[in-house]
Design an enzyme around this catalytic site. Structure first.
Site, short mmCIF file in Angstrom:
data_model
loop_
_atom_site.label_atom_id
_atom_site.label_comp_id
_atom_site.label_asym_id
_atom_site.label_seq_id
_atom_site.Cartn_x
_atom_site.Cartn_y
_atom_site.Cartn_z
N GLU A 169 -9.44 -10.93 -7.70
CA GLU A 169 -8.54 -9.79 -7.48
C GLU A 169 -7.35 -9.83 -8.44
O GLU A 169 -6.89 -8.79 -8.91
CB GLU A 169 -8.05 -9.79 -6.03
CG GLU A 169 -9.16 -9.45 -5.04
CD GLU A 169 -8.72 -9.43 -3.59
OE1 GLU A 169 -9.54 -9.07 -2.73
OE2 GLU A 169 -7.55 -9.79 -3.31
N PHE B 121 -15.20 3.33 7.52
CA PHE B 121 -13.81 3.59 7.13
C PHE B 121 -13.61 3.67 5.61
O PHE B 121 -12.49 3.88 5.14
CB PHE B 121 -12.88 2.51 7.72
CG PHE B 121 -13.20 1.10 7.28
CD1 PHE B 121 -12.72 0.58 6.08
CD2 PHE B 121 -14.00 0.29 8.06
CE1 PHE B 121 -13.01 -0.71 5.68
CE2 PHE B 121 -14.31 -1.02 7.67
CZ PHE B 121 -13.81 -1.51 6.47
N ARG C 48 -1.28 -14.12 4.38
CA ARG C 48 -1.93 -13.43 5.50
C ARG C 48 -1.13 -13.60 6.80
O ARG C 48 -1.10 -12.70 7.63
CB ARG C 48 -3.39 -13.89 5.62
CG ARG C 48 -4.24 -13.34 4.45
CD ARG C 48 -5.72 -13.58 4.61
NE ARG C 48 -6.33 -12.74 5.60
CZ ARG C 48 -6.87 -11.53 5.38
NH1 ARG C 48 -6.84 -11.00 4.17
NH2 ARG C 48 -7.43 -10.85 6.35
N TYR D 200 -12.42 -2.11 -3.61
CA TYR D 200 -12.92 -2.26 -2.23
C TYR D 200 -14.45 -2.13 -2.18
O TYR D 200 -15.01 -1.76 -1.14
CB TYR D 200 -12.27 -1.22 -1.32
CG TYR D 200 -10.87 -1.62 -0.86
CD1 TYR D 200 -10.67 -2.78 -0.11
CD2 TYR D 200 -9.76 -0.85 -1.16
CE1 TYR D 200 -9.40 -3.15 0.32
CE2 TYR D 200 -8.49 -1.21 -0.73
CZ TYR D 200 -8.32 -2.36 0.01
OH TYR D 200 -7.07 -2.74 0.45
N HIS E 21 -2.06 -5.45 1.49
CA HIS E 21 -3.32 -6.16 1.27
C HIS E 21 -2.99 -7.58 0.85
O HIS E 21 -2.03 -7.81 0.11
CB HIS E 21 -4.14 -5.50 0.15
CG HIS E 21 -5.26 -6.37 -0.35
ND1 HIS E 21 -6.48 -6.43 0.28
CD2 HIS E 21 -5.32 -7.27 -1.38
CE1 HIS E 21 -7.25 -7.32 -0.34
NE2 HIS E 21 -6.57 -7.84 -1.36
N LYS F 202 0.82 -1.21 0.00
CA LYS F 202 0.00 0.00 0.00
C LYS F 202 0.87 1.27 0.00
O LYS F 202 2.09 1.21 0.27
CB LYS F 202 -0.93 -0.04 1.22
CG LYS F 202 -1.97 -1.18 1.13
CD LYS F 202 -2.96 -1.15 2.31
CE LYS F 202 -4.00 -2.24 2.18
NZ LYS F 202 -5.01 -2.20 3.30
N ASN G 205 -2.31 0.20 6.76
CA ASN G 205 -1.72 -1.01 7.34
C ASN G 205 -0.76 -1.75 6.40
O ASN G 205 -0.53 -2.94 6.53
CB ASN G 205 -2.83 -1.93 7.88
CG ASN G 205 -3.76 -2.40 6.79
OD1 ASN G 205 -3.61 -2.01 5.64
ND2 ASN G 205 -4.72 -3.23 7.14
N ARG H 103 2.71 -5.96 8.82
CA ARG H 103 1.91 -4.88 9.41
C ARG H 103 2.52 -4.39 10.73
O ARG H 103 2.50 -3.20 11.02
CB ARG H 103 0.47 -5.33 9.56
CG ARG H 103 -0.26 -5.28 8.19
CD ARG H 103 -1.54 -6.04 8.19
NE ARG H 103 -2.36 -5.73 7.01
CZ ARG H 103 -3.41 -6.44 6.63
NH1 ARG H 103 -3.78 -7.51 7.33
NH2 ARG H 103 -4.09 -6.10 5.56
P1 IDP Z 1 -7.83 -7.17 5.14
O1 IDP Z 1 -7.12 -6.09 4.33
O2 IDP Z 1 -6.98 -7.68 6.27
O3 IDP Z 1 -8.41 -8.27 4.28
P2 IDP Z 1 -10.51 -6.00 5.33
O4 IDP Z 1 -11.48 -6.23 6.44
O5 IDP Z 1 -10.82 -6.56 3.98
O6 IDP Z 1 -9.08 -6.44 5.84
O7 IDP Z 1 -10.39 -4.40 5.19
C1 IDP Z 1 -9.78 -3.81 4.07
C2 IDP Z 1 -8.90 -2.68 4.53
O8 IDP Z 1 -9.72 -1.64 5.08
C3 IDP Z 1 -7.94 -3.04 5.67
O9 IDP Z 1 -6.76 -3.64 5.23
C4 IDP Z 1 -7.69 -1.66 6.28
O10 IDP Z 1 -6.77 -0.92 5.47
C5 IDP Z 1 -9.06 -1.02 6.16
N1 IDP Z 1 -9.89 -1.24 7.37
C6 IDP Z 1 -10.63 -2.33 7.67
N2 IDP Z 1 -11.29 -2.20 8.83
C7 IDP Z 1 -10.98 -0.97 9.27
C8 IDP Z 1 -11.38 -0.22 10.45
O11 IDP Z 1 -12.16 -0.69 11.27
N3 IDP Z 1 -10.83 1.02 10.57
C9 IDP Z 1 -9.99 1.56 9.64
N4 IDP Z 1 -9.61 0.89 8.52
C10 IDP Z 1 -10.10 -0.35 8.34
#
Ligand code: IDP
Length: 142
Positions: free
Chosen positions: A128, A59, A87, A51, A117, A11, A114, A104
């Protein structure tokens, strides 16, 4: 265990830290081979489409703004159990919960920023990978 593919994105915050090499090295060291890669600056439309599942969540707007804030490095990774392995290497979505030594834990700046992805399942990985590599991906033979 099955040979799988998964979609990985470094990212914008991790690209800005010049961590591309360090992150790709972790994948290769874990037996995940890079079978396709491209660097690009996502448009707002691309980020929203990628997304789309998160549209309407609190968010979402912050996530899209972040994902278009600078270039990203996108790669398809191939290897045994690639989805779960990637992961594991990334660590928990919320970096506050990411195990030491994960991407992360080492490169995230916040829950949204973070650093990486990774696809969450083999079927989403296929969708994807096609999103970023519509021309298809050849298997690595050497
Ligand atoms: P993942 O990237 O670990 O699969 P997802 O739930 O698909 O997680 O969320 C996509 C992205 O959205 C996350 O990687 C993060 O950047 C952001 N994100 C998810 N949940 C939150 C939150 O509760 N607060 C802020 N950002 C979030």
């Amino acid at each position: 265990m099955a040979i799988e593919r998964t979609l990985s994105i470094i990212k914008p915050n991790a690209v800005a830290k010049d961590a591309i090499g360090a992150i790709l090295s972790r994948f290769e060291a874990a037996g995940l081979r890079i079978v396709a890669a491209r660097m690009l600056h996502l448009s707002r439309e691309q980020a929203c489409a990628f997304y789309a599942i998160h549209q309407g969540k609190p968010f979402f707007d912050e996530l899209v703004d972040f994902m278009i804030s600078g270039p990203v490095m996108v790669q398809a990774l191939e290897g045994e159990d690639a989805v779960a392995k990637n992961r594991d290497i990334m660590g928990a979505t919320n970096p506050a919960n990411a195990a030491p030594g994960t991407i992360r834990a080492d490169f995230a700046d916040s829950f949204t920023e973070n650093a990486a992805h990774g696809s969450d399942a083999a079927d989403t990985a296929e969708v994807e990978i096609a999103f970023f590599f519509p021309e298809g991906v050849c298997p690595r033979t050497r």
